[in-house]
Write a protein that holds these residues in place. Structure first.
Motif, PDB file in Angstrom:
ATOM      1  N   SER A  40      53.682  52.016  57.762  1.00  0.00           N
ATOM      2  CA  SER A  40      54.043  50.973  56.794  1.00  0.00           C
ATOM      3  C   SER A  40      53.428  51.167  55.418  1.00  0.00           C
ATOM      4  O   SER A  40      53.552  50.313  54.556  1.00  0.00           O
ATOM      5  N   THR A  72      52.548  44.261  52.210  1.00  0.00           N
ATOM      6  CA  THR A  72      52.640  44.025  53.654  1.00  0.00           C
ATOM      7  C   THR A  72      52.591  42.539  53.985  1.00  0.00           C
ATOM      8  O   THR A  72      52.629  42.174  55.165  1.00  0.00           O
ATOM      9  N   TYR A  78      48.064  48.359  56.420  1.00  0.00           N
ATOM     10  CA  TYR A  78      49.112  49.370  56.542  1.00  0.00           C
ATOM     11  C   TYR A  78      48.512  50.647  57.109  1.00  0.00           C
ATOM     12  O   TYR A  78      47.291  50.838  57.125  1.00  0.00           O
ATOM     13  N   THR A 406      47.762  45.891  65.079  1.00  0.00           N
ATOM     14  CA  THR A 406      47.818  47.297  64.678  1.00  0.00           C
ATOM     15  C   THR A 406      47.095  48.167  65.702  1.00  0.00           C
ATOM     16  O   THR A 406      45.937  47.916  66.038  1.00  0.00           O
TER      17      THR A 406
END
Length: 549
Positions: A40, A72, A78, A406
């Motif tokens: 991302s 984001t 990210y 994540t």
């Protein structure tokens, strides 16, 4: 075979080899496309990943990271790749960048053991800092941390810090500022602050003042060698580790400079340790000499040197850089400056009487500094927007999942952007870009109140590695800031550009060149009598560069 020879002996590319090469490139591009879709972060390129974006934005790299994190949304996280090659991209090549407070708490506290400094960081800094507290993990770090914690909580150490700072301020800083005031010559305030904090931390650490802040601002061999060694060490992060290892083995370029600089530093430290052994004092080095390691033995000389240099590195750059940005902010916000000076005058009127002429005879003492609540708030607000260490990185030991979902695989790296934390609306609200010291004060404006969520403000790190010298840093910054403001005001030299330097600490690339003006305290006598907490207007900060009007 890739080529064949015809009857004339001319080399030709084999058609099967060409087809294989096309297939290989096509397979790689499909793999790369799939990798890029899963990540991302900023745009990636084959073979070099997101490194071109870093290079193109190197002059504003921290604001570039802010932009990437803002894109984001509330995730503020990210992932990108700097080595997009099969078998490496999801481990050594993967970098997770975040400023999400919940992720920061997870990394710095909840799963602390899973996110150490890591082998790359330790190898790069080993020649300079050895296994000192800022370059070690595990038991080595824990022993030094426990030993240092006992000392940093003592009132005597804070008083020693105030004594060293006030001595340098009274006998050297004030004279240098007065000279530039009378001569109407500009001066680099960042350079003065670096010299002052270097002398101060050296005095506090091993009882030896190198006097880099002195009339004429002459060069000092130890200070120059320390700067050169630090700069050469930082250059190791600009290239793959095997390159600096080769340069070190050959003794060329920056590695040669590092070796020569460390020889000067080692000699200076050897003499300092010998002096402290002969005549112990109340400095940190003398205190550590009395301590014992985990086996009950005294710390050897190389460990003592590592400990001392670690504290010098941490204590010099961080405070001086923060003060540089603090004075720059005051030049943008004269209303904040006036309130800071009014608070100083109010305290001094109570402690030194109503004669303003006596207020500037001596720097503020320990107890007077402790009462400067608004000044501390202004310093904290500066650190929120301009943290001395804008980002830090950790190594992932085992596969993990961050609180925001994540996935971070073992062997990858995590960078947490401290600079970005203070600039996210999702963290600090819509006024996050405003310089507003009042956000650190109680409703009645009489008390300093830290943020309730400690991981919204990590300028002093967080978790088990929270900066031990936090209170000392505030004390040193308040001492220097109050001393300058008590006698002088500073104005940015017209046309001087204030820009961030790409470094581990948020230095100003071109320094902070100012004109020094005398301060008339007469106007603050009445203000000190009438001082009452009042809400000041907001000021939206520039992001990267500011030039004088």
């Amino acid at each position: 075979m890739a080529t064949v020879l015809d009857a004339a002996g001319v080399s030709h590319f084999h058609p099967y080899a060409a087809a294989a090469a096309v297939a290989l490139v096509s397979a790689y591009m499909v793999w790369f496309w799939a990798l890029a879709r899963r990540l991302s972060g900023p745009r990636m390129w084959p073979l070099v990943g997101s490194l071109p974006g870093v290079v193109l934005n190197r002059a504003r790299v921290h604001d570039w990271i802010v932009d990437n994190l803002r894109s984001t949304g509330e995730a503020a996280t990210y992932q990108t790749c700097i080595l997009p090659l099969p078998f490496l991209a999801r481990r050594q090549g993967l970098v997770t960048v975040t400023c999400n407070p919940r992720n920061l708490e997870h990394i710095l506290r909840a799963r602390f053991d899973n996110y150490p400094k890591g082998p790359m960081w330790q190898a790069a800094f080993h020649d300079l800092l050895g296994q000192g507290i800022f370059n070690s993990d595990g038991e080595t770090w824990l022993l030094q941390r426990k030993t240092a914690a006992l000392e940093f909580t003592t009132r005597t150490l804070r008083q020693a810090m105030a004594r060293w700072a006030n001595r340098i301020i009274k006998y050297r800083l004030w004279g240098i500022l007065a000279y530039h005031c009378d001569a109407a010559a500009s001066v680099d305030l960042q350079d003065l602050l670096l010299r002052l904090t270097f002398d101060n931390i050296c005095g506090l650490t091993f009882g030896k003042d190198p006097e880099t802040l002195s009339p004429g601002l002459q060069e000092n061999p130890f200070a120059n060698a320390f700067d050169s060694a630090t700069e050469a060490t930082m250059q190791r992060f600009l290239f793959p580790s095997f390159l600096w290892r080769i340069k070190k083995a050959l003794g060329v370029g920056s590695e040669r400079n590092l070796r020569e600089s460390l020889a000067i530093v080692d000699q200076y430290m050897t003499e300092a340790i010998a002096a402290r052994k002969a005549t112990p004092s109340d400095d940190l080095l003398s205190r550590f000499m009395k301590k014992r390691d985990g086996n009950g033995r005294a710390f050897p000389e190389d460990v003592l040197q590592w400990i001392a240099l670690n504290f010098v590195l941490a204590g010099r750059d961080t405070s001086s850089v923060a003060l540089s940005w603090f004075f720059w902010m005051l030049m943008q916000r004269r209303d904040v400056e006036r309130r800071v000076v009014t608070e100083i005058a109010s305290v001094l009127r109570e402690t030194r009487g109503g004669d303003a002429g006596r207020w500037a005879e001596e720097p503020l003492d320990f107890d007077e500094l402790d009462r400067l609540v608004y000044l501390k708030a202004a310093l904290a607000e500066t650190l929120r927007l301009y943290p001395s260490v804008p980002q830090d990185s950790k190594y992932v030991v085992a596969d993990d999942v961050l609180p925001d979902g994540t996935v971070v695989p073992a062997g990858s790296a995590i960078t947490y952007s401290i600079y970005s934390v203070g600039r996210m609306e999702s963290i600090w609200g819509k006024d996050c870009a405003e310089f507003r010291p009042e956000r650190w004060l109680s409703a009645d404006g009489t008390r300093f109140e830290p943020t309730k969520d400690a991981y919204r403000f990590v300028a002093f790190n967080g978790g088990p590695r929270t900066c031990l010298g936090k209170d000392l840093a505030y004390l040193q910054m308040k001492s220097i800031a109050s001393a300058v403001l008590l006698r002088h005001s500073v104005e940015l030299v017209p046309g001087h550009k204030v820009e961030q330097k790409m470094s581990l600490t948020l230095f100003m690339k071109n320094g902070l060149r100012v004109h020094v003006k005398p301060r008339d305290l007469a106007g603050y006598v009445v203000a000190a009598l009438e001082e009452a907490p009042q809400q000041l207007g907001a000021f939206v900060i520039p992001t990267t560069t500011a030039a004088a009007a």
